[in-house]
Design a protein around this motif. Sequence first.
Motif, short mmCIF file in Angstrom:
data_model
loop_
_atom_site.label_atom_id
_atom_site.label_comp_id
_atom_site.label_asym_id
_atom_site.label_seq_id
_atom_site.Cartn_x
_atom_site.Cartn_y
_atom_site.Cartn_z
N GLY A 20 -4.47 -13.79 6.46
CA GLY A 20 -3.59 -12.75 5.93
C GLY A 20 -4.24 -11.88 4.88
N ALA A 21 -5.23 -12.43 4.11
CA ALA A 21 -5.86 -11.62 3.08
C ALA A 21 -6.60 -10.44 3.66
CB ALA A 21 -6.82 -12.49 2.25
N SER A 22 -7.26 -10.60 4.82
CA SER A 22 -8.00 -9.50 5.43
C SER A 22 -7.08 -8.45 6.05
CB SER A 22 -8.96 -10.04 6.49
OG SER A 22 -8.22 -10.66 7.54
N ARG A 23 -5.86 -8.84 6.39
CA ARG A 23 -4.93 -7.89 7.00
C ARG A 23 -4.01 -7.23 5.99
NH1 ARG A 23 -5.44 -12.10 10.65
NH2 ARG A 23 -6.04 -11.49 12.76
N ARG A 24 -4.06 -7.66 4.74
CA ARG A 24 -3.15 -7.10 3.75
C ARG A 24 -3.41 -5.62 3.46
NH1 ARG A 24 -3.86 -10.62 -0.21
NH2 ARG A 24 -2.40 -12.06 0.78
N PRO A 25 -4.66 -5.16 3.26
CA PRO A 25 -4.88 -3.73 2.97
C PRO A 25 -4.34 -2.79 4.05
CG PRO A 25 -6.82 -4.99 2.40
CD PRO A 25 -5.91 -5.93 3.13
N PRO A 26 -4.62 -2.99 5.35
CA PRO A 26 -4.06 -2.06 6.33
C PRO A 26 -2.54 -2.12 6.41
CG PRO A 26 -5.19 -3.88 7.42
CD PRO A 26 -5.55 -3.95 5.98
N LEU A 27 -1.94 -3.28 6.19
CA LEU A 27 -0.49 -3.36 6.23
C LEU A 27 0.14 -2.62 5.05
CD1 LEU A 27 0.12 -7.05 7.36
CD2 LEU A 27 0.30 -4.96 8.72
N VAL A 28 -0.44 -2.78 3.87
CA VAL A 28 0.06 -2.04 2.71
C VAL A 28 -0.12 -0.54 2.93
CG1 VAL A 28 -0.29 -1.64 0.25
CG2 VAL A 28 -0.32 -3.96 1.14
N TRP A 29 -1.27 -0.16 3.45
CA TRP A 29 -1.51 1.26 3.73
C TRP A 29 -0.50 1.81 4.72
CZ3 TRP A 29 -2.65 3.85 8.23
CH2 TRP A 29 -3.10 5.17 8.10
N ALA A 30 -0.20 1.06 5.76
CA ALA A 30 0.76 1.52 6.77
C ALA A 30 2.15 1.68 6.16
CB ALA A 30 0.80 0.54 7.94
N LEU A 31 2.56 0.76 5.29
CA LEU A 31 3.87 0.87 4.65
C LEU A 31 3.94 2.09 3.73
CD1 LEU A 31 4.59 -2.87 3.80
CD2 LEU A 31 5.62 -1.49 5.62
N VAL A 32 2.87 2.34 3.00
CA VAL A 32 2.85 3.51 2.11
C VAL A 32 2.92 4.80 2.92
CG1 VAL A 32 1.44 4.77 0.45
CG2 VAL A 32 1.67 2.30 0.26
N CYS A 33 2.15 4.87 4.01
CA CYS A 33 2.19 6.05 4.87
C CYS A 33 3.58 6.26 5.47
CB CYS A 33 1.16 5.93 5.98
SG CYS A 33 -0.51 6.30 5.48
N ALA A 34 4.18 5.18 5.93
CA ALA A 34 5.51 5.29 6.51
C ALA A 34 6.52 5.78 5.48
CB ALA A 34 5.95 3.93 7.08
N ALA A 35 6.38 5.34 4.23
CA ALA A 35 7.28 5.81 3.18
C ALA A 35 7.09 7.31 2.92
CB ALA A 35 7.05 5.01 1.90
N GLY A 36 5.83 7.75 2.86
CA GLY A 36 5.59 9.17 2.63
C GLY A 36 6.08 10.04 3.77
N ALA A 37 5.78 9.64 5.01
CA ALA A 37 6.24 10.42 6.17
C ALA A 37 7.75 10.37 6.28
CB ALA A 37 5.58 9.90 7.44
N GLY A 38 8.35 9.23 5.99
CA GLY A 38 9.81 9.13 6.03
C GLY A 38 10.47 10.02 5.01
N ALA A 39 9.88 10.13 3.83
CA ALA A 39 10.44 11.01 2.81
C ALA A 39 10.41 12.47 3.26
CB ALA A 39 9.67 10.84 1.50
N SER A 171 -12.56 2.09 8.32
CA SER A 171 -13.54 1.55 9.27
C SER A 171 -13.85 0.08 9.00
CB SER A 171 -14.83 2.37 9.21
OG SER A 171 -15.38 2.33 7.90
N ARG A 172 -13.53 -0.42 7.80
CA ARG A 172 -13.79 -1.82 7.47
C ARG A 172 -12.56 -2.71 7.63
NH1 ARG A 172 -16.47 0.90 3.14
NH2 ARG A 172 -14.77 0.42 1.70
N TRP A 173 -11.44 -2.13 8.03
CA TRP A 173 -10.23 -2.93 8.21
C TRP A 173 -10.29 -3.68 9.55
CZ3 TRP A 173 -6.35 1.48 6.71
CH2 TRP A 173 -6.41 1.66 5.32
N PRO A 174 -9.69 -4.86 9.63
CA PRO A 174 -9.65 -5.58 10.91
C PRO A 174 -8.74 -4.87 11.89
CG PRO A 174 -8.30 -6.70 9.28
CD PRO A 174 -9.03 -5.62 8.55
N GLY A 175 -9.09 -4.96 13.17
CA GLY A 175 -8.30 -4.33 14.22
C GLY A 175 -7.32 -5.29 14.84
N MET A 176 -6.44 -4.76 15.69
CA MET A 176 -5.45 -5.59 16.34
C MET A 176 -6.07 -6.55 17.35
SD MET A 176 -2.35 -2.87 16.90
CE MET A 176 -1.26 -4.12 17.54
N SER A 177 -7.29 -6.24 17.84
CA SER A 177 -7.96 -7.10 18.82
C SER A 177 -8.98 -8.01 18.16
CB SER A 177 -8.66 -6.24 19.88
OG SER A 177 -9.63 -5.41 19.28
#
Length: 239
Positions: A20-39, A171-177
């Motif tokens: 979970g530690a390696s996946r936390r940065p992209p998940l936080v980034w995705a939530l922040v982006c979703a908040a900005g686009a939703g606003a 580019s350093r974030w883990p991918g879904m695969s």
Amino acid sequence: MSPSPVTDTTSSDSRPPVGGASRRPPLVWALVCAAGAGAVLLAAGREWARVRYGAGGGSPLGLVTLTGSDLAAYLGPAALASLAAVVAVLVARGMWRRLIGVVVALGGVAAVLGAFTGVRRDTILAAAAERSALSAAGGAAYEAGAAWPAVTVAGGIILVGAGIVAVARASRWPGMSERYERRGAGSPPPARGPRAAGSAPGSAAGSAMGARADRERELWDALDRGDDPTADGDGAGTS
């Protein structure tokens, strides 16, 4: 006097984050982006301005209300494109992630520009004239709100910052695969040889399952490299 033993702590401190530690940065980034686009998407559908015609004397002839999308038609598409780019960044890899991060940043820039141009007098009167025939009947007075344009600016700034982060670090974030990738250098190799073959009465079945797992891993590795595993005549046969 015998020298005291020295404990090596470099191996445990230098291990890359896993799970979970390696996946936390992209998940936080995705939530922040979703908040900005939703606003931005929410503010685009709210009322930004009102125009009253014939307000010079007597009773007004008519009232026109304008939303953010009426004043800047690209606000909604920019927000939706940013939301789609969030999913694309999590799926894509390498240089594609940086390019999609640029798309996210451009969506934020479009939102900020739309907020500033949407509250201008000429923009409001021109949009009202397109939606009412009363523009030729007399003078017009307008009222412009500041709350929803400010929300749009805030969402746009979030998207710009998130896009810059994606360009710099995605580019350093883990991918879904990632679970189909090869084992890392610090992971132990799968057990093979006489010990694995003779460890249990059902070792033949275990060897077959191990060979099948290796074959599936090779196919996923080929797909990650962009190769077509079915084009290889020697290794594309059925297992």
